[in-house]
Design a protein around this motif. Structure first.
Motif, mmCIF file in Angstrom:
data_model
loop_
_atom_site.group_PDB
_atom_site.id
_atom_site.type_symbol
_atom_site.label_atom_id
_atom_site.label_comp_id
_atom_site.label_asym_id
_atom_site.label_seq_id
_atom_site.Cartn_x
_atom_site.Cartn_y
_atom_site.Cartn_z
ATOM 1 N N PHE A 250 0.909 -0.950 -0.080
ATOM 2 C CA PHE A 250 -0.019 -0.141 0.333
ATOM 3 C C PHE A 250 1.097 1.198 -0.164
ATOM 4 N N PHE A 251 2.019 1.323 0.762
ATOM 5 C CA PHE A 251 2.318 2.474 0.864
ATOM 6 C C PHE A 251 4.061 2.897 0.206
ATOM 7 N N THR A 252 4.124 1.484 -0.530
ATOM 8 C CA THR A 252 5.647 2.076 -1.706
ATOM 9 C C THR A 252 4.688 1.574 -3.240
ATOM 10 N N MET A 253 5.776 1.695 -3.865
ATOM 11 C CA MET A 253 5.064 0.588 -5.320
ATOM 12 C C MET A 253 5.240 -0.670 -5.537
ATOM 13 N N VAL A 254 6.515 -1.431 -4.914
ATOM 14 C CA VAL A 254 6.480 -2.813 -5.136
ATOM 15 C C VAL A 254 5.104 -3.559 -4.598
ATOM 16 N N ARG A 255 5.039 -4.423 -6.074
ATOM 17 C CA ARG A 255 3.722 -5.048 -6.217
ATOM 18 C C ARG A 255 3.498 -6.416 -5.126
ATOM 19 N N LEU A 256 3.198 -6.786 -4.301
ATOM 20 C CA LEU A 256 3.209 -7.670 -3.730
ATOM 21 C C LEU A 256 1.820 -8.357 -3.966
ATOM 22 N N ASP A 257 1.377 -9.883 -3.608
ATOM 23 C CA ASP A 257 0.481 -10.682 -3.628
ATOM 24 C C ASP A 257 -0.450 -10.972 -2.572
ATOM 25 N N ILE A 258 -1.213 -9.990 -2.253
ATOM 26 C CA ILE A 258 -1.755 -9.700 -0.975
ATOM 27 C C ILE A 258 -2.888 -9.957 -1.277
ATOM 28 N N THR A 259 -3.279 -10.292 0.236
ATOM 29 C CA THR A 259 -4.933 -10.304 -0.151
ATOM 30 C C THR A 259 -5.293 -9.807 1.179
ATOM 31 N N GLN A 260 -7.356 -9.861 1.309
ATOM 32 C CA GLN A 260 -7.663 -9.070 1.779
ATOM 33 C C GLN A 260 -7.418 -9.212 3.687
ATOM 34 N N ASP A 261 -7.426 -10.917 3.314
ATOM 35 C CA ASP A 261 -6.790 -10.829 5.093
ATOM 36 C C ASP A 261 -5.360 -10.160 5.804
ATOM 37 N N ASP A 262 -4.570 -9.557 4.553
ATOM 38 C CA ASP A 262 -2.842 -8.454 4.586
ATOM 39 C C ASP A 262 -3.590 -7.763 5.067
ATOM 40 N N MET A 263 -4.214 -7.207 4.212
ATOM 41 C CA MET A 263 -4.765 -6.086 4.811
ATOM 42 C C MET A 263 -5.239 -5.480 5.656
ATOM 43 N N ASP A 264 -6.404 -6.578 6.268
ATOM 44 C CA ASP A 264 -6.945 -6.688 7.754
ATOM 45 C C ASP A 264 -6.064 -6.591 8.821
ATOM 46 N N ALA A 265 -4.798 -7.261 8.620
ATOM 47 C CA ALA A 265 -3.678 -7.686 9.286
ATOM 48 C C ALA A 265 -2.943 -6.544 9.586
#
Length: 263
Positions: free
Chosen positions: A10-25
């Motif tokens: 979210f805070f960088t240009m690095v694109r990671l394979d994230i899920t809604q669980d990651d955003m909730d965490a």
């Protein structure tokens, strides 16, 4: 680990394979955001220290901050502009909030963001070159402490940052401060080792006084931003957190320069 994945995505240009669980965490553990600050601190420390040995320090500062702003997709600058527009408009709280959310850029927001950026750029360029690495790294850590402070003391809204604000408490701020202190201490130890082998880096005299005072300034800046946001917008949202990031950098760098001149 999920919280860090969400933050770096979210805070960088690095694109990671994230899920809604990651955003909730990320929302639940927003106090871990100083780790993201460490990445920006490394970028700022290395770029400013190296560039300033070959070109003018002001030019080096402009280049360095441009890279930092671009690396987070100008996310915090956008928030600073929106907050500036929201603060300068006349009228009721609803009018302030409407200007904050307006996608158009007003003169007030542009001027507000420009002044904040100019303060950071010029103050960073005024630091004695060997001290740049430690102080710029520390400042990028502390801007995230300021963000956490605004989150801890702010009122949540309905936007994307609402859950972060809702799940961050003064105890979370304490966690963020401890994490930030560990990161700064680790980098300080690295500088302590390197300064005996190269003239490019050094720890400032009375560095503990500088860091402790800057910690206090970052927390107070975040608290003030949360109060201003509540009065004008009724909440702390993502734009307010972005503006807090940029304003805290300016206040921390100003603190460093004042203390370096008097102690």
């Amino acid at each position: 680990m999920g919280a860090l994945k969400g933050m770096f995505s979210f805070f960088t240009m690095v694109r990671l394979d994230i899920t809604q669980d990651d955003m909730d965490a990320m929302d639940r553990r927003f106090w871990m955001v100083p780790v993201v600050g460490a990445l920006y601190g490394l970028i700022a420390a290395v770029m400013m220290t190296v560039l300033s040995h070959y070109i003018d320090t002001l030019v080096s500062s402009v280049i360095t901050f441009f890279v930092i702003f671009a690396f987070n997709r100008f996310l915090h600058i956008d928030g600073t502009i929106d907050v500036g527009d929201g603060l300068v408009v006349a009228g009721t709280k609803e009018d302030h909030l409407r200007a904050l959310k307006d996608s158009r850029i007003g003169a007030g927001g542009m001027a507000f963001a420009l002044m904040v950026i100019l303060m950071s750029v010029t103050m960073a360029s005024a630091i004695w070159i060997p001290l740049m690495a430690f102080l710029l790294f520390s400042s990028e850590i502390l801007v995230k402490v300021g963000m956490t402070s605004a989150t801890a003391f702010g009122e949540p809204g309905d936007g994307m940052a609402g859950n972060s604000v809702r799940n961050t408490s003064p105890l979370s701020l304490l966690y963020a401060m401890i994490l930030a202190a560990v990161l700064v201490a680790m980098f300080g130890l690295l500088i302590f080792v390197l300064q005996d082998h190269t003239p490019w880096v050094a720890l400032p005299d009375h560095y503990l006084i500088l860091i402790v005072t800057a910690f206090i300034v970052s927390v107070v800046t975040g608290m003030i931003m949360s109060v201003i946001a509540k009065k004008n917008f009724g909440m702390v949202n993502g734009d307010v957190l972005g503006a807090t990031n940029e304003i805290t950098r300016a206040t921390v760098l100003l603190t460093f320069l004042i203390l370096l001149s008097v102690i």
